[in-house]
Design a protein around this motif. Structure first.
Motif, short mmCIF file in Angstrom:
data_model
loop_
_atom_site.label_atom_id
_atom_site.label_comp_id
_atom_site.label_asym_id
_atom_site.label_seq_id
_atom_site.Cartn_x
_atom_site.Cartn_y
_atom_site.Cartn_z
N ALA A 1 0.84 -1.21 0.00
CA ALA A 1 0.00 0.00 0.00
C ALA A 1 0.87 1.25 0.00
CB ALA A 1 -0.93 -0.01 1.20
N LEU A 2 1.90 1.27 0.83
CA LEU A 2 2.78 2.43 0.86
C LEU A 2 3.56 2.57 -0.43
CD1 LEU A 2 4.18 2.32 4.52
CD2 LEU A 2 2.47 3.89 3.56
N ALA A 3 3.98 1.45 -1.01
CA ALA A 3 4.67 1.52 -2.31
C ALA A 3 3.75 2.11 -3.37
CB ALA A 3 5.14 0.13 -2.72
N GLY A 4 2.48 1.72 -3.33
CA GLY A 4 1.52 2.28 -4.27
C GLY A 4 1.33 3.78 -4.07
N GLN A 5 1.37 4.23 -2.82
CA GLN A 5 1.25 5.66 -2.55
C GLN A 5 2.45 6.43 -3.09
OE1 GLN A 5 0.23 6.61 1.57
NE2 GLN A 5 -0.91 4.69 1.73
#
Length: 430
Positions: A371-375
């Motif tokens: 999720a953080l990588a996607g952000q």
């Protein structure tokens, strides 16, 4: 939803992913910059998945392709002599360092790896293959079988008997207390145990010097060489998958396997060689290449247009010493990104040459955070930078800019990425 996105979803498979909440259509490019359908410009740090190694709109490549197309001959098949193909094969054979090398051209890295597996299994009369955990070697039945990455593995069925080795998991709980030398020794001991207990007659090992899809995870320098010393005792062949690491991208070696101090029996290549034109292939010892008993062709492999583009690309790489540029610009970027390791959301920053990655983790648990990588992916785009994503858990930002990257573009991309990661990290503090 855009009209094009709606049409895409209606006729293309759901398992073919698109980046971004609002997927991007690239309609133009020059150098390291691209333009989308809305006219917005981006600095491209992913280059068609490490493929456009010279960037976009390169005069030398365009002119070579136009000259070939102007002859009226875009295709003849391998049943006829193709001058560009012969000349390109001569050059690659010479650069490979493989004795008495011969080259077979394909259309992709998947096909190249299939060919290498065919050569090795025939030569050894065995269906047993060694591969590394975390690896990716293609999307076909045989290459999926040797892929050690569950995210890209569509079937457990296999035409091969595959044994997975350690190599890129030094940070795993079982190994993290070890020095690099101790880790290499442990991996080699495990290889010997596999050969002694479960794999008595192995055809080959296939390995990426840097695991592209796995977020640029890489074996420590020297490990693949240590593996080969053991395999030589058994006559096991080594295939180096250079689809992403070839042509000087690592900065320290023209082929990634060179960082391990060893010459393999075969190397596969694709992606960057054509700077966007479809080409792949295998360069291998002549005795291995010539040993297949049946006939074979590649209808489109090594066609006149793709080999014209590839010859121009390879000449450009050599004439402009892009390996040295990859080392210089990669150092500029990676040295600047190392400060991100201080952030609670960043588990690791790593790279080699113009292959570098930032691994994201949950700040509370330390668990991989896709999720953080996607952000960060979205935040970088908002700031005008295109990057990629990978890793077995999908939590790694991976980047492979054009090897022609300028000082200014390297610094700009580095600074945008720093800002994007810091912004995402700050958002987790509440």
């Amino acid at each position: 939803m855009s009209e094009l996105l709606s049409r895409h979803r209606a006729v293309l498979p759901s398992w073919m992913p698109l980046y971004y909440e609002s997927p991007l259509e690239i309609t133009g490019g020059k150098g390291s910059h691209v333009t989308d359908a809305d006219g917005r410009s981006y600095l491209d740090f992913f280059t068609g998945i490490a493929t456009n190694i010279l960037g976009y709109d390169v005069d030398e490549v365009r002119e070579a392709v136009e000259a070939q197309v102007a002859t009226g001959v875009a295709h003849t098949s391998t049943l006829y002599l193709i001058r560009h193909q012969v000349e390109l094969a001569e050059q690659i054979a010479g650069l490979s360092g493989i004795p008495d090398a011969k080259v077979f051209f394909t259309n992709s890295g998947t096909e190249a790896n299939e060919t290498a597996l065919l050569l090795a299994t025939h030569a050894r009369g065995s269906d047993e293959v060694l591969a590394l955990r975390g690896s990716y070697h293609g999307r076909s039945f045989g290459t999926v079988a040797v892929t050690g990455n569950s995210v890209w593995k569509n079937s457990s069925l296999s035409p091969l008997n595959v044994h997975y080795l350690h190599g890129t998991d030094h940070a795993a709980p079982a190994f993290r207390h070890m020095t690099e030398r101790e880790y290499i020794d442990a991996c080699v001991a495990d290889l010997r145990d596999v050969l002694d207990t479960t794999a008595p007659n192995v055809a080959c090992m296939i390995a990426e010097p840097v695991q592209g899809v796995n977020g640029f995870a890489m074996p420590p320098d020297g490990l693949l060489g240590a593996y080969k010393e053991v395999m030589d005792e058994y006559g096991i062949l080594m295939v180096s998958d250079e689809v992403q690491t070839g042509w000087g991208r690592t900065g320290t070696s023209f082929f990634g396997i060179g960082n391990h101090g060893v010459t393999p029996d075969a190397m596969t290549f694709a992606k960057g060689l054509g700077n966007g034109f479809a080409i792949g292939g295998v360069v291998a010892r002549g005795d291995l290449m010539d040993a297949l008993p049946a006939m074979g062709v590649a209808t489109f492999g090594g066609n006149p247009v793709s080999t014209a583009a590839a010859r121009a690309t390879l000449e450009y790489v050599l004439d402009h010493d892009l390996q040295a540029n990859a080392l210089r610009q990669g150092s500029t970027i990676l040295d600047g990104l190392l400060v991100l390791r201080e952030l609670p959301t960043v588990k690791d920053v790593r790279g080699k040459g113009l292959m570098f990655a930032v691994e994201m983790a949950d700040p509370k648990t330390g668990a991989p955070s896709p999720a953080l990588a996607g952000q960060v992916l979205e935040a970088a785009r908002e700031r005008g930078l295109l990057v990629g994503k990978g890793g077995i858990k999908g939590n790694v930002l991976r980047m492979a800019p054009a090897m022609t990257l300028s000082d200014a573009d390297a610094a700009e991309g580095r600074d945008i990425l720093l800002d994007a990661v810091r912004a995402v990290d700050a958002g987790t503090a509440s």
